[in-house]
Motif scaffolding. Structure first.
Motif, PDB file in Angstrom:
ATOM      1  N   LYS A  69       0.794  -0.958   0.159  1.00 42.95           N
ATOM      2  CA  LYS A  69      -0.244  -0.189  -0.016  1.00 42.95           C
ATOM      3  C   LYS A  69       0.900   1.388   0.385  1.00 42.95           C
ATOM      4  N   LEU A  70       1.780   1.217   1.002  1.00 41.53           N
ATOM      5  CA  LEU A  70       2.836   2.636   0.915  1.00 41.53           C
ATOM      6  C   LEU A  70       3.384   2.593  -0.229  1.00 41.53           C
ATOM      7  N   ALA A  71       3.964   1.484  -0.941  1.00 38.08           N
ATOM      8  CA  ALA A  71       4.424   1.537  -2.692  1.00 38.08           C
ATOM      9  C   ALA A  71       3.427   2.402  -3.583  1.00 38.08           C
ATOM     10  N   SER A  72       2.580   2.139  -3.598  1.00 37.65           N
ATOM     11  CA  SER A  72       1.778   2.538  -4.523  1.00 37.65           C
ATOM     12  C   SER A  72       1.227   4.330  -4.395  1.00 37.65           C
ATOM     13  N   ILE A  73       1.031   4.102  -2.988  1.00 34.44           N
ATOM     14  CA  ILE A  73       0.886   5.856  -2.828  1.00 34.44           C
ATOM     15  C   ILE A  73       2.258   6.915  -3.278  1.00 34.44           C
ATOM     16  N   GLN A  74       3.148   5.918  -2.570  1.00 30.16           N
ATOM     17  CA  GLN A  74       4.409   6.868  -2.859  1.00 30.16           C
ATOM     18  C   GLN A  74       4.456   6.910  -4.627  1.00 30.16           C
ATOM     19  N   LYS A  75       4.138   5.707  -5.250  1.00 31.68           N
ATOM     20  CA  LYS A  75       4.380   5.626  -6.804  1.00 31.68           C
ATOM     21  C   LYS A  75       3.185   7.190  -7.211  1.00 31.68           C
ATOM     22  N   LEU A  76       1.757   6.847  -6.632  1.00 36.14           N
ATOM     23  CA  LEU A  76       0.855   8.332  -7.091  1.00 36.14           C
ATOM     24  C   LEU A  76       0.974   9.662  -6.469  1.00 36.14           C
ATOM     25  N   ASP A  77       2.081  10.072  -5.238  1.00 36.06           N
ATOM     26  CA  ASP A  77       2.471  10.949  -5.373  1.00 36.06           C
ATOM     27  C   ASP A  77       3.341  11.472  -6.265  1.00 36.06           C
ATOM     28  N   ALA A  78       4.447  10.877  -6.497  1.00 37.60           N
ATOM     29  CA  ALA A  78       5.635  10.664  -7.793  1.00 37.60           C
ATOM     30  C   ALA A  78       5.219  11.312  -8.736  1.00 37.60           C
ATOM     31  N   ASP A  79       4.432   9.780  -9.331  1.00 39.22           N
ATOM     32  CA  ASP A  79       3.713  10.134 -10.597  1.00 39.22           C
ATOM     33  C   ASP A  79       2.816  11.722 -10.911  1.00 39.22           C
ATOM     34  N   ILE A  80       2.370  11.787  -9.843  1.00 37.81           N
ATOM     35  CA  ILE A  80       1.485  13.006  -9.662  1.00 37.81           C
ATOM     36  C   ILE A  80       1.706  14.749  -9.431  1.00 37.81           C
ATOM     37  N   GLY A  81       3.374  14.566  -8.654  1.00 40.77           N
ATOM     38  CA  GLY A  81       4.224  15.487  -9.010  1.00 40.77           C
ATOM     39  C   GLY A  81       3.283  16.469  -7.861  1.00 40.77           C
ATOM     40  N   LYS A  82       2.652  18.096  -8.475  1.00 40.63           N
ATOM     41  CA  LYS A  82       2.711  19.047  -7.670  1.00 40.63           C
ATOM     42  C   LYS A  82       1.035  19.318  -7.711  1.00 40.63           C
ATOM     43  N   GLN A  83       1.003  18.552  -8.902  1.00 39.12           N
ATOM     44  CA  GLN A  83       0.356  18.229  -9.047  1.00 39.12           C
ATOM     45  C   GLN A  83      -1.387  18.127  -8.326  1.00 39.12           C
ATOM     46  N   LYS A  84      -2.396  18.701  -7.774  1.00 41.55           N
ATOM     47  CA  LYS A  84      -3.165  18.473  -6.782  1.00 41.55           C
ATOM     48  C   LYS A  84      -4.432  17.645  -7.814  1.00 41.55           C
ATOM     49  N   LEU A  85      -4.867  16.272  -6.828  1.00 41.61           N
ATOM     50  CA  LEU A  85      -6.249  15.512  -7.204  1.00 41.61           C
ATOM     51  C   LEU A  85      -6.871  16.327  -7.484  1.00 41.61           C
ATOM     52  N   ALA A  86      -8.065  17.247  -6.595  1.00 39.99           N
ATOM     53  CA  ALA A  86      -9.394  17.755  -6.607  1.00 39.99           C
ATOM     54  C   ALA A  86      -8.717  18.800  -8.282  1.00 39.99           C
ATOM     55  N   LYS A  87      -7.794  19.598  -8.920  1.00 44.29           N
ATOM     56  CA  LYS A  87      -7.583  19.629  -9.806  1.00 44.29           C
ATOM     57  C   LYS A  87      -8.010  18.656 -11.001  1.00 44.29           C
ATOM     58  N   ILE A  88      -7.205  17.346 -10.711  1.00 45.80           N
ATOM     59  CA  ILE A  88      -7.325  16.681 -12.241  1.00 45.80           C
ATOM     60  C   ILE A  88      -8.575  15.871 -12.131  1.00 45.80           C
ATOM     61  N   PHE A  89      -9.200  16.110 -11.036  1.00 47.57           N
ATOM     62  CA  PHE A  89     -10.898  15.495 -11.118  1.00 47.57           C
ATOM     63  C   PHE A  89     -11.899  16.989 -10.668  1.00 47.57           C
ATOM     64  N   GLU A  90     -11.356  17.618 -11.206  1.00 52.05           N
ATOM     65  CA  GLU A  90     -12.301  18.748 -11.195  1.00 52.05           C
ATOM     66  C   GLU A  90     -13.946  18.491 -12.104  1.00 52.05           C
ATOM     67  N   GLY A  91     -14.927  18.918 -11.439  1.00 49.13           N
ATOM     68  CA  GLY A  91     -16.275  18.528 -11.393  1.00 49.13           C
ATOM     69  C   GLY A  91     -16.752  17.011 -11.904  1.00 49.13           C
ATOM     70  N   ARG A  92     -16.030  16.175 -11.548  1.00 46.69           N
ATOM     71  CA  ARG A  92     -16.194  15.056 -11.786  1.00 46.69           C
ATOM     72  C   ARG A  92     -17.622  15.204  -9.597  1.00 46.69           C
ATOM     73  N   VAL A  93     -17.829  13.816 -10.073  1.00 40.26           N
ATOM     74  CA  VAL A  93     -18.463  12.748  -8.799  1.00 40.26           C
ATOM     75  C   VAL A  93     -18.815  11.786  -8.239  1.00 40.26           C
ATOM     76  N   PHE A  94     -19.090  11.301  -7.359  1.00 38.04           N
ATOM     77  CA  PHE A  94     -19.378   9.887  -7.252  1.00 38.04           C
ATOM     78  C   PHE A  94     -20.871   9.765  -8.024  1.00 38.04           C
ATOM     79  N   PRO A  95     -20.700   8.510  -8.509  1.00 35.28           N
ATOM     80  CA  PRO A  95     -21.476   8.140  -9.415  1.00 35.28           C
ATOM     81  C   PRO A  95     -22.851   8.220  -8.089  1.00 35.28           C
ATOM     82  N   LYS A  96     -24.506   8.501  -8.971  1.00 30.32           N
ATOM     83  CA  LYS A  96     -25.368   8.050  -8.199  1.00 30.32           C
ATOM     84  C   LYS A  96     -26.006   7.161  -7.722  1.00 30.32           C
ATOM     85  N   ASP A  97     -25.336   6.288  -8.358  1.00 29.03           N
ATOM     86  CA  ASP A  97     -26.597   4.402  -8.737  1.00 29.03           C
ATOM     87  C   ASP A  97     -25.672   2.870  -8.351  1.00 29.03           C
ATOM     88  N   ALA A  98     -24.456   3.780  -8.183  1.00 25.47           N
ATOM     89  CA  ALA A  98     -23.393   2.369  -8.232  1.00 25.47           C
ATOM     90  C   ALA A  98     -23.300   2.615  -6.575  1.00 25.47           C
TER      91      ALA A  98
END
Length: 132
Positions: free
Chosen positions: A68-97
């Motif tokens: 789990k730690l390795a996956s999170i560290q890879k995610l952090d390295a891959d997105i760099g200074k980007q923010k998840l909030a910006k990458i997925f801006e406007g996305r929402v959880f699906p209502k019926d899933a």
């Protein structure tokens, strides 16, 4: 007789402590009403290098802490200074899933998947993992 009585009490204490710690872990796992609240929370944890919070928030227990730690560290390295909030801006959880995934298979997060599961009226992090 005293020893048997004492053993029974100790067994009860350990049973209760185990139940309380399991309940505390369950209670501590964050739940999110909307995707924006998850994205903000995760951005704060990644910015602070609080990988432990991201590890313990995952409901899936099939991966080891190290994986789990390795996956999170890879995610952090891959997105760099980007923010998840910006990458997925406007996305929402699906209502019926009941499940939902961000990223994966060379999408916005490379090979990192962030899986969610519906829990009542909120969502929990099922797992954060790499498909490669």
């Amino acid at each position: 007789m005293f020893a048997n009585h004492m053993n029974a009490r100790l067994s009860l204490v350990f049973l209760l402590l185990g139940s309380i710690s399991g309940w505390a872990a369950e209670a501590a796992a964050p739940r999110f009403e909307n995707l924006a609240s998850f994205l903000s929370w995760a951005d704060k944890k990644l910015t602070a290098d609080d990988y432990d919070a991201l590890i313990t928030a995952q409901a899936d227990s099939k991966d080891t802490r190290e994986t789990k730690l390795a996956s999170i560290q890879k995610l952090d390295a891959d997105i760099g200074k980007q923010k998840l909030a910006k990458i997925f801006e406007g996305r929402v959880f699906p209502k019926d899933a009941t499940t939902f995934t961000l990223g994966g298979h060379k999408k916005e997060l490379g090979h990192c998947h962030i899986d969610f599961s519906k829990d009542g009226d909120s969502w929990r992090i099922a797992g954060i993992w790499q498909c490669r």
